[in-house]
Design a protein around this motif. Sequence first.
Motif, mmCIF file in Angstrom:
data_model
loop_
_atom_site.group_PDB
_atom_site.id
_atom_site.type_symbol
_atom_site.label_atom_id
_atom_site.label_comp_id
_atom_site.label_asym_id
_atom_site.label_seq_id
_atom_site.Cartn_x
_atom_site.Cartn_y
_atom_site.Cartn_z
ATOM 1 N N THR A 146 17.232 -11.126 -23.534
ATOM 2 C CA THR A 146 17.359 -11.166 -25.331
ATOM 3 C C THR A 146 18.744 -11.413 -25.871
ATOM 4 O OG1 THR A 146 17.389 -9.170 -25.420
ATOM 5 C CG2 THR A 146 15.610 -9.853 -25.647
ATOM 6 N N ASP A 147 19.854 -11.521 -25.410
ATOM 7 C CA ASP A 147 20.698 -12.025 -25.676
ATOM 8 C C ASP A 147 21.278 -13.355 -25.060
ATOM 9 O OD1 ASP A 147 21.841 -9.231 -26.508
ATOM 10 O OD2 ASP A 147 22.308 -8.985 -24.427
ATOM 11 N N VAL A 148 20.883 -13.810 -24.384
ATOM 12 C CA VAL A 148 20.916 -15.266 -23.765
ATOM 13 C C VAL A 148 20.228 -15.678 -24.401
ATOM 14 C CG1 VAL A 148 20.252 -16.986 -21.810
ATOM 15 C CG2 VAL A 148 22.025 -15.265 -21.674
ATOM 16 N N THR A 149 18.378 -15.123 -25.061
ATOM 17 C CA THR A 149 17.570 -16.509 -25.754
ATOM 18 C C THR A 149 18.431 -16.249 -26.872
ATOM 19 O OG1 THR A 149 16.056 -15.313 -24.316
ATOM 20 C CG2 THR A 149 14.965 -15.742 -27.285
ATOM 21 N N ALA A 150 18.543 -15.129 -27.866
ATOM 22 C CA ALA A 150 19.503 -15.963 -29.244
ATOM 23 C C ALA A 150 20.498 -16.701 -28.864
ATOM 24 C CB ALA A 150 19.751 -14.407 -29.244
ATOM 25 N N LEU A 151 21.569 -16.733 -27.947
ATOM 26 C CA LEU A 151 21.949 -17.492 -27.761
ATOM 27 C C LEU A 151 21.569 -19.345 -28.057
ATOM 28 C CD1 LEU A 151 25.157 -15.981 -24.985
ATOM 29 C CD2 LEU A 151 25.393 -16.711 -27.718
ATOM 30 N N LEU A 152 20.977 -19.107 -27.230
ATOM 31 C CA LEU A 152 20.352 -20.774 -26.935
ATOM 32 C C LEU A 152 19.359 -20.820 -28.161
ATOM 33 C CD1 LEU A 152 19.424 -20.442 -23.033
ATOM 34 C CD2 LEU A 152 20.733 -22.282 -24.221
ATOM 35 N N GLU A 153 18.775 -19.890 -28.713
ATOM 36 C CA GLU A 153 18.160 -19.817 -30.054
ATOM 37 C C GLU A 153 18.735 -20.606 -31.336
ATOM 38 O OE1 GLU A 153 15.642 -16.517 -30.705
ATOM 39 O OE2 GLU A 153 13.719 -17.546 -29.272
ATOM 40 N N GLY A 154 20.450 -19.538 -30.976
ATOM 41 C CA GLY A 154 20.368 -20.397 -32.422
ATOM 42 C C GLY A 154 21.990 -22.263 -32.323
ATOM 43 N N LEU A 155 21.654 -21.836 -30.522
ATOM 44 C CA LEU A 155 22.254 -23.514 -30.074
ATOM 45 C C LEU A 155 21.128 -23.967 -30.615
ATOM 46 C CD1 LEU A 155 24.663 -24.678 -29.105
ATOM 47 C CD2 LEU A 155 23.471 -24.379 -26.785
ATOM 48 N N ALA A 156 19.813 -24.106 -30.180
ATOM 49 C CA ALA A 156 19.352 -25.047 -30.435
ATOM 50 C C ALA A 156 18.745 -25.816 -32.326
ATOM 51 C CB ALA A 156 17.518 -24.908 -30.130
ATOM 52 N N ALA A 157 19.436 -24.499 -32.904
ATOM 53 C CA ALA A 157 19.010 -24.605 -34.079
ATOM 54 C C ALA A 157 20.648 -24.509 -35.312
ATOM 55 C CB ALA A 157 18.432 -23.022 -35.326
#
Length: 170
Positions: free
Chosen positions: A54-65
Amino acid sequence: ENIDSDQSSRALIARSAQGSMRDALSILDQAIAYGGGELQDDQVRNMLGTIDATDVTALLEGLAAGEAEAILSSIQTMAAHTPDYDAVLSELLSVLQSTAVAQVMPEEKREGMLENPLVLSLANSMSKEDVQLYYQIGLNGRRDLYYAPDTKIGFEMIMIRMLAFRPGAV
């Protein structure tokens, strides 16, 4: 040996061994001792210094946004667990690679071949150019990670660099 375990903990051990059976057995023994005779995902992650997906998911979602605050907040949350930032970056690069593959596959084949919903979401929300650039920045940053004053600072700078050099950003 009839040790209670879950699939994700076994996968973590296998990945950590990087193809070496001797290392896998050694890590397995350590994990069994660390977990008091059981192999559970969170205990194996703590022992190995890896982070939750979930930490990597949060990073990638923040990056995408394009949300710097979300990315820095995720890094701060991860820092509480003293992760191996090289391993975090490696996991992030793996997801970006899967995303790039999904982006070049025909739509009808994406669903069947890729199980990770994050990959499908990123493939649909990020441009191919963004994914390629982030992958390249991460790959180059991984090489330079240990030249930073500490690996957390190096990791933060890699993520900030990804934001700063977004294709088409003004």
